[in-house]
Design an enzyme around this catalytic site. Structure first.
Site, mmCIF file in Angstrom:
data_model
loop_
_atom_site.group_PDB
_atom_site.id
_atom_site.type_symbol
_atom_site.label_atom_id
_atom_site.label_comp_id
_atom_site.label_asym_id
_atom_site.label_seq_id
_atom_site.Cartn_x
_atom_site.Cartn_y
_atom_site.Cartn_z
ATOM 1 N N GLY A 1 -3.541 -2.345 -4.806
ATOM 2 C CA GLY A 1 -4.608 -2.345 -5.793
ATOM 3 C C GLY A 1 -4.518 -3.400 -6.867
ATOM 4 O O GLY A 1 -5.232 -3.324 -7.869
ATOM 5 N N ALA B 1 -8.814 0.286 9.754
ATOM 6 C CA ALA B 1 -8.033 0.658 10.926
ATOM 7 C C ALA B 1 -8.190 -0.479 11.917
ATOM 8 O O ALA B 1 -9.055 -0.452 12.792
ATOM 9 C CB ALA B 1 -8.507 1.982 11.517
ATOM 10 N N THR C 1 -0.829 1.244 3.002
ATOM 11 C CA THR C 1 -2.060 1.970 2.705
ATOM 12 C C THR C 1 -1.873 3.491 2.772
ATOM 13 O O THR C 1 -0.935 3.995 3.380
ATOM 14 C CB THR C 1 -3.169 1.545 3.681
ATOM 15 O OG1 THR C 1 -2.690 1.684 5.022
ATOM 16 C CG2 THR C 1 -3.581 0.107 3.429
ATOM 17 N N LYS D 1 0.422 -11.806 9.503
ATOM 18 C CA LYS D 1 -0.038 -10.599 10.184
ATOM 19 C C LYS D 1 1.169 -9.969 10.877
ATOM 20 O O LYS D 1 2.120 -10.662 11.244
ATOM 21 C CB LYS D 1 -1.077 -11.004 11.232
ATOM 22 C CG LYS D 1 -1.968 -9.876 11.702
ATOM 23 C CD LYS D 1 -3.092 -9.633 10.739
ATOM 24 C CE LYS D 1 -4.076 -8.608 11.304
ATOM 25 N NZ LYS D 1 -4.932 -8.047 10.268
ATOM 26 N N CYS E 1 2.473 1.389 8.878
ATOM 27 C CA CYS E 1 1.046 1.322 9.233
ATOM 28 C C CYS E 1 0.544 2.739 9.523
ATOM 29 O O CYS E 1 1.102 3.423 10.381
ATOM 30 C CB CYS E 1 0.849 0.441 10.459
ATOM 31 S SG CYS E 1 -0.862 0.352 11.000
#
Length: 299
Positions: A238, A68, A187, A43, A124
């Site tokens: 993906g 989120a 993302t 993380k 992020c």
């Protein structure tokens, strides 16, 4: 057949657990490895503890997730205390984030003893003041990477945002600053709206989209980066099947990270994908995964 060597680190296969929505306790990292991951990314760890955003933090869609989370993490001190007690027999890449180059460098200095390599979260899309807000500008990417390289001899990977007009500029800035590799993509900026409540579903309103729906975007980014850089590119975005993985390898990815597929299908995806790649290599007459990396760039 599947072993790869990145930055002088051996991975039993090119499949790496991505930093993301799966909680990253030491036991879960070990489980990912037992289930077939060649390595893991933690993380993202920051200067101070963060509890993240209030629920809901994840929206499941037909072709992926919007999340989120708000970069929840225990802070570097608690993370170091927990992880310095652990011994891992597989590569552990520590993801770090900060608001300035100095914060990134501080974290790299403090966490070097528990990291085989660092991944810099420059991308992020939903935490104000962090990640993408820093990582959209090549000059910021350069400054952060250089600051970290100045304080650590561990390999440094810059994680790049797709939310720019040309991701190659970010990759070239990272390479110029001394990055050992780049990973892409993080993302994609996204939102989901509840049509009956007539409001955004996520507590933060906006989030980052991941999963099968972003694969073509990620594949293009990897292709562009691998065409332009002389350092390894780690493909993310993906990857759900062995066919997806092979596409990324052919596009020039030296290794792959998998996150959303683990959330949706469990850790067994690592073994399934690894076995599929092995079958493909045998059927196509290759003896090593390294032989197919970047083949699509030569057309």
């Amino acid at each position: 057949m599947l072993e790869v060597n990145l930055f002088g680190i051996k991975f039993k296969n090119p499949l790496i657990l991505a930093s993301g929505v799966v909680d990253m306790t030491p036991e879960l990292l070990r489980r990912a490895h037992r289930e077939g991951a060649g390595g893991v990314v933690t993380k993202s760890i920051g200067m101070e503890p963060r509890k993240g955003y209030e629920n809901p933090t994840i929206v499941e869609l037909p072709y992926g997730l919007i999340n989120a989370m708000g970069l929840p993490n225990p802070g570097w001190e608690a993370f170091l205390e927990e992880f310095r007690k652990e011994k891992f027999d597989f590569p552990v890449i520590v993801s770090i984030f900060g608001g300035t180059p100095e914060e990134f460098a501080f974290l790299a200095e403090k966490l070097g003893e528990v990291a085989d390599a660092f991944e810099l979260n420059l991308s992020c899309p939903h935490a104000k003041g962090y990640g993408m807000e820093i990582g959209q500008k090549p000059e910021n990417v350069y400054e952060v990477v250089k600051a970290v390289k100045d304080v650590t001899d561990k390999p440094v990977i810059a994680k790049l945002t797709p939310n720019v007009s040309d991701i190659r500029e970010l990759g070239l800035a990272a390479e110029k600053a001394g990055a050992d590799g780049v990973s892409a993509i993080n993302t994609v900026k996204a939102i989901a709206i509840d049509i009956y409540a007539k409001r955004p579903i996520l507590s933060n309103k906006f989030g980052g989209y991941s999963g099968p729906g972003v694969k073509p975007i990620a594949l293009r980014a990897v292709y562009d980066l691998a065409s332009s850089l002389d350092i390894p590119v780690i493909g993310i975005g993906g990857i759900t099947t062995w066919q997806d993985a092979v596409e990324f390898l052919l596009a020039g990815a030296s290794a792959l990270q998998i996150g959303t597929a683990v959330y949706l299908r469990g850790f067994s995806v690592f073994r399934e994908i690894a076995e599929g790649i092995s079958r493909y290599l045998k059927e196509e007459g290759y003896s090593s995964v390294k032989e197919i990396i970047g083949l699509a760039l030569k057309v």
